[in-house]
Design a protein around this motif. Structure first.
Motif, short mmCIF file in Angstrom:
data_model
loop_
_atom_site.label_atom_id
_atom_site.label_comp_id
_atom_site.label_asym_id
_atom_site.label_seq_id
_atom_site.Cartn_x
_atom_site.Cartn_y
_atom_site.Cartn_z
N GLY A 52 14.17 32.79 1.84
CA GLY A 52 15.00 33.40 2.88
C GLY A 52 14.61 34.83 3.17
N LEU A 53 14.29 35.58 2.12
CA LEU A 53 13.85 36.97 2.32
C LEU A 53 12.50 37.03 3.03
CD1 LEU A 53 14.93 38.53 -1.09
CD2 LEU A 53 15.80 39.13 1.17
N ALA A 67 11.98 38.84 6.59
CA ALA A 67 10.95 39.88 6.75
C ALA A 67 10.00 39.53 7.89
CB ALA A 67 10.17 40.05 5.45
N LEU A 68 9.60 38.27 8.00
CA LEU A 68 8.71 37.87 9.08
C LEU A 68 9.36 38.03 10.45
CD1 LEU A 68 7.01 34.69 7.57
CD2 LEU A 68 5.98 36.92 7.98
N ILE A 69 10.63 37.65 10.55
CA ILE A 69 11.35 37.82 11.82
C ILE A 69 11.45 39.29 12.19
CG2 ILE A 69 13.62 37.58 12.91
CD1 ILE A 69 13.86 34.89 11.41
N LEU A 70 11.77 40.14 11.23
CA LEU A 70 11.88 41.57 11.52
C LEU A 70 10.53 42.19 11.84
CD1 LEU A 70 14.55 42.53 8.88
CD2 LEU A 70 14.80 42.61 11.35
N ILE A 71 9.46 41.72 11.21
CA ILE A 71 8.12 42.22 11.54
C ILE A 71 7.75 41.85 12.97
CG2 ILE A 71 5.66 41.88 11.04
CD1 ILE A 71 6.48 41.73 8.05
N MET A 81 21.76 40.18 -9.16
CA MET A 81 22.56 38.98 -8.89
C MET A 81 21.75 37.96 -8.10
SD MET A 81 26.44 40.29 -8.24
CE MET A 81 26.06 41.26 -6.81
N LEU A 82 20.97 38.43 -7.13
CA LEU A 82 20.16 37.51 -6.34
C LEU A 82 19.12 36.80 -7.21
CD1 LEU A 82 19.48 39.40 -2.99
CD2 LEU A 82 20.90 37.39 -3.36
N THR A 83 18.65 37.46 -8.25
CA THR A 83 17.67 36.84 -9.14
C THR A 83 18.28 35.63 -9.84
OG1 THR A 83 16.57 38.95 -9.46
CG2 THR A 83 16.10 37.23 -11.07
N THR A 101 9.81 40.55 -7.19
CA THR A 101 9.55 39.94 -5.89
C THR A 101 10.78 40.05 -4.99
OG1 THR A 101 8.03 38.37 -6.93
CG2 THR A 101 8.84 37.82 -4.74
N ILE A 102 11.93 39.72 -5.52
CA ILE A 102 13.17 39.79 -4.74
C ILE A 102 13.47 41.23 -4.36
CG2 ILE A 102 15.68 39.48 -4.90
CD1 ILE A 102 15.11 36.94 -6.50
N PHE A 103 13.29 42.16 -5.29
CA PHE A 103 13.58 43.56 -5.00
C PHE A 103 12.65 44.11 -3.92
CE2 PHE A 103 13.10 48.16 -5.89
CZ PHE A 103 14.40 48.54 -5.61
N LEU A 104 11.36 43.83 -4.02
CA LEU A 104 10.42 44.34 -3.03
C LEU A 104 10.66 43.72 -1.65
CD1 LEU A 104 7.13 44.48 -5.11
CD2 LEU A 104 8.61 46.38 -4.43
N LEU A 105 10.96 42.44 -1.61
CA LEU A 105 11.27 41.82 -0.32
C LEU A 105 12.57 42.36 0.27
CD1 LEU A 105 10.22 38.13 -0.98
CD2 LEU A 105 9.21 39.69 0.69
N SER A 106 13.56 42.64 -0.59
CA SER A 106 14.81 43.21 -0.11
C SER A 106 14.60 44.62 0.44
CB SER A 106 15.84 43.26 -1.24
OG SER A 106 16.16 41.98 -1.68
#
Length: 108
Positions: free
Chosen positions: A83-84, A88-92, A70-72, A35-40
């Motif tokens: 936070g991710l 992502a929502l702000i950038l979208i 490390m984020l995990t 999840t963290i990797f895909l959101l990153s």
């Protein structure tokens, strides 16, 4: 049982949800990492990615992968996933508004 309740009580909400719905802790760790990797990757693509050669992209994604490890570990007790998602929502929203403004300026 008390120790498990203590740890779950201090986890961030999405991490806690992932650990509650998966069958065991090993799978939950992998799901949290994925999840963290895909959101990153999504945040990187939406906000920072430029046209690069294949080799440079491979290096970037390898370091992104290592950083997500490390984020995990931080995501157990800090709202990393949340936070991710917000980033992502702000950038979208930014990309949609930028596309609409370009479309509007090209028609005038």
């Amino acid at each position: 049982m008390e120790e498990q309740q203590f740890v779950f009580g201090r986890m961030s909400s999405i991490s806690k949800f992932i650990y509650e719905i998966t069958p065991n802790y090993d799978i939950a760790g992998y799901v949290l990492f994925l999840t963290i990797f895909l959101l990153s990757v999504l945040v990187y693509k939406l906000g920072f990615a430029k046209k690069l050669r294949v080799g440079q992209n491979i290096v970037i994604y390898v370091f992104l992968f290592l950083g997500c490890l490390m984020l995990t570990f931080l995501a157990f007790f800090l709202p990393v996933v949340e936070g991710l998602i917000v980033a992502a929502l702000i950038l979208i929203i930014y990309k949609i508004r930028l596309r609409l403004e370009k479309k509007q300026s090209s028609t005038t």
